[in-house]
Structure formats: C-alpha cells, structure tokens
Design an enzyme around this catalytic site. Structure first.
Site, mmCIF file in Angstrom:
data_model
loop_
_atom_site.group_PDB
_atom_site.id
_atom_site.type_symbol
_atom_site.label_atom_id
_atom_site.label_comp_id
_atom_site.label_asym_id
_atom_site.label_seq_id
_atom_site.Cartn_x
_atom_site.Cartn_y
_atom_site.Cartn_z
ATOM 1 N N HIS A 165 25.319 32.938 45.704
ATOM 2 C CA HIS A 165 25.439 33.654 46.983
ATOM 3 C C HIS A 165 25.586 35.161 46.780
ATOM 4 O O HIS A 165 25.950 35.627 45.709
ATOM 5 C CB HIS A 165 26.660 33.142 47.764
ATOM 6 C CG HIS A 165 27.969 33.458 47.103
ATOM 7 N ND1 HIS A 165 28.405 32.818 45.969
ATOM 8 C CD2 HIS A 165 28.937 34.372 47.407
ATOM 9 C CE1 HIS A 165 29.574 33.293 45.601
ATOM 10 N NE2 HIS A 165 29.917 34.252 46.446
ATOM 11 N N ASP A 167 27.972 38.011 48.623
ATOM 12 C CA ASP A 167 29.190 37.907 49.421
ATOM 13 C C ASP A 167 28.953 38.276 50.882
ATOM 14 O O ASP A 167 28.340 39.304 51.185
ATOM 15 C CB ASP A 167 30.269 38.848 48.861
ATOM 16 C CG ASP A 167 30.886 38.300 47.577
ATOM 17 O OD1 ASP A 167 30.980 37.066 47.437
ATOM 18 O OD2 ASP A 167 31.268 39.119 46.718
ATOM 19 N N HIS A 173 25.897 35.786 42.801
ATOM 20 C CA HIS A 173 26.799 35.292 41.767
ATOM 21 C C HIS A 173 27.281 33.897 42.122
ATOM 22 O O HIS A 173 27.095 33.427 43.255
ATOM 23 C CB HIS A 173 27.969 36.259 41.549
ATOM 24 C CG HIS A 173 28.818 36.464 42.761
ATOM 25 N ND1 HIS A 173 28.434 37.250 43.816
ATOM 26 C CD2 HIS A 173 30.023 35.960 43.104
ATOM 27 C CE1 HIS A 173 29.352 37.238 44.737
ATOM 28 N NE2 HIS A 173 30.342 36.450 44.342
ATOM 29 N N ARG A 221 40.598 40.089 44.415
ATOM 30 C CA ARG A 221 39.329 40.729 44.776
ATOM 31 C C ARG A 221 39.489 41.697 45.939
ATOM 32 O O ARG A 221 40.079 41.357 46.956
ATOM 33 C CB ARG A 221 38.327 39.637 45.175
ATOM 34 C CG ARG A 221 36.936 40.150 45.422
ATOM 35 C CD ARG A 221 35.993 39.011 45.779
ATOM 36 N NE ARG A 221 35.973 38.782 47.208
ATOM 37 C CZ ARG A 221 35.204 37.880 47.802
ATOM 38 N NH1 ARG A 221 34.415 37.092 47.108
ATOM 39 N NH2 ARG A 221 35.222 37.730 49.099
#
Ligand code: SIN
Length: 295
Positions: free
Chosen positions: A115, A117, A271, A286
């Site tokens: 995907h 993000d 990723h 994150r």
C-alpha cells in the site's frame, strides 16, 4: 564495499560536513545513510542530502538513532506540516503520533498488504518517518517497492492505456465497524458508529511534484475500483497492476534493529509490513507529513 551512486547523491554527500557514507539497499529503491544524528539540529547540507536521497530513491534508512518522541517529531517536521491521521486511535501522547504495535497473540499487523499510506484521503501524506523502538530477534521486516520503477517497466501500450485513468480509493478495508480489525490487532483504528467512509479519486499514474517522474499509484489496501468501469472490467487490470507493482526487482527489504529509522516518500513507493514476528512484541512509532493532491 564499493557502491554505485548517482551524481546528485554524490554531489549532496560531498557538500556534507563530517563522515557520511551511503549504501544502496537494492537496485531499484532505498538508500541507507550513515553519519547523521537525527536527534540533533541538522546541518542544511544534511537536510539537502536526505531530500535528494528521498525523492530519487523513495526511502531513506538510518541506523542506531536514539529519538525521544519530541526529537522524532522535530525531525519529521523539517520536511513539512505533520499529518493528522483520520482513523488511527491516538495512543502515544501526541495526536500526530501513531504507535504501530504488534503484541504476542495479534493475528494482524498495520499495513500487511502492499500500500501507499492513507491514499483514500484527498491529499494523502507525502511521507512517513517510522522509528523502531522494540524489535523482535527475527522477523518484522518491512518491504518497499519503487513505483517509479514499476511505471517505467510498463509497455508503451499499457502506459497509454493508463494515461488519464483515475481510481477510486476508500478506507473501507482499513477502518470502520465492518472490517473488525481491532479484534485481531493491538494498534486500533476507529470502529465507532460515527465513523464515515472517506473516498477519493486519484490518477492511476501520478507525477512526483519534485522529480517530475511518473509513478504508479494504485494499491491493494485502498483502491477499490477504476472510475466509470464495471468491476468485471476494472478488477483484471487492477490485479495486474498490483502484481506488477510488487515485482521483486522493484523492491528492497529492510531488516530493523532498535533505533533504526525508515523515511519514505509515499508518492513514489509502496510498502508492506511482513507479519511474521510470532510471539515477540514489535513496537514502532510513526509520524506522517502532510501531502498534496495527486496529479
Ligand atoms: C505501515 O506504515 O504501513 C507500517 C509499516 C511497518 O510497521 O513496518
């Protein structure tokens, strides 16, 4: 070990104070930079090197960093405004931070399919900075795939076909009461009855605003259809593009250690978090950086 560097990267390294080394992670994507302490104010030349590496190579890795939440946030904010994710339930003491945690017993992890993000948003984040807090002795790697390389490898006929096509993206597979992800995962997303699906239309091929290079921009976790097409028409094409986007020659695989950092440009790579940490905890932090409307 000798490394092959492109000119822009070599120039950026030569402008840097201190002892900087860089190493390509694979033929298509990823550069590891050694010799920069991200917890300290960055020299302008270091910032320029990171930008150059990021835009051209889609993901930059660092090792052996020690970052408090505040230092992690300050480093991320050097590259743009912080992005507030609409679906993750804040748990880390700052509304912008997402604690990506996998605990023993979890069956699912955040981002376990290929995907980009938050591509369901009208303006998806331009990038993410992921910091490893606690890493299992083995497993839990992250794979990255260059969507510049994926686009470049398409035939001229396929490139012409995709030109002008738009895809529908949604968060219906990754949040909300119907997907039931929270039962299987320590990292929680909104699943309350007030949650509403977000849908956006994005070009299937987007142009990177800095490099002007074209990148494929459909993914398994948020793309649900091609605009104005029946499912029977769009599904075979999307399935081909998903498989193509993840071909091994476009990828690299990052083996984390505590203190490692991956900073990816969400506009030119996909990723995937590999769900194989078994009974070991894996804790990551994150921050995301706001982006622009894909064109
Ligand atoms: C993600 O941002 O998709 C999570 C990546 C990871 O945990 O490796």
């Amino acid at each position: 070990m000798p490394i092959q560097q492109d000119d822009a990267l070599s120039r950026a390294v030569s402008e840097c104070p201190g002892d900087i080394t860089i190493e390509r992670a694979s033929g298509a994507i990823g550069v590891e930079i050694q010799g920069i302490d991200l917890s300290r104010p960055l020299h302008a030349a270091h910032l320029e090197l990171i930008r150059t590496a990021l835009f051209e190579h889609c993901v930059v890795f660092f090792r052996d960093q020690t970052l408090t939440l505040e230092q992690h946030k300050e480093f991320t904010a050097l590259f743009g405004s912080l992005y507030l994710h609409p679906n993750f339930v804040a748990s880390g003491g700052d509304p912008h931070v997402i604690e990506v945690v996998r605990m023993p017993g979890d069956k699912k992890v955040v981002g376990e399919d290929w995907h980009s993000d938050t591509a369901f948003a009208a303006q998806p984040p331009m990038g993410s900075v992921l910091y490893a807090v606690d890493i299992p002795p083995y497993g839990g790697d992250t794979a990255f795939s260059s969507q510049y390389a994926a686009y470049d490898a398409l035939s001229d006929g396929m490139k012409r076909l995709l030109e002008g096509l738009r895809a529908v993206h949604s968060d219906c597979l990754t949040a909300g009461p119907r997907v039931g992800l929270n039962a299987d995962r320590s990292t929680k997303v909104r699943d309350d009855s007030g949650w509403q699906e977000t849908r956006s239309l994005h070009p299937v091929v987007r142009t990177h605003p800095v490099t002007r290079r074209k990148a494929l921009y459909v993914n398994r976790m948020t793309t649900i259809a091609l605009e104005d097409m029946a499912e029977a028409e769009s599904k075979p094409l999307l399935d081909f593009l998903y498989a193509h986007a993840a071909r091994p020659e476009f990828t690299c695989r990052f083996r984390w250690r505590a203190g490692s950092v991956a900073f990816w440009d969400n506009r030119c790579c996909q990723h995937l978090a590999i769900n194989d940490t078994w009974n070991f905890p894996r804790r990551m932090r994150r921050f995301q950086i706001a982006g622009e409307t894909p064109v």
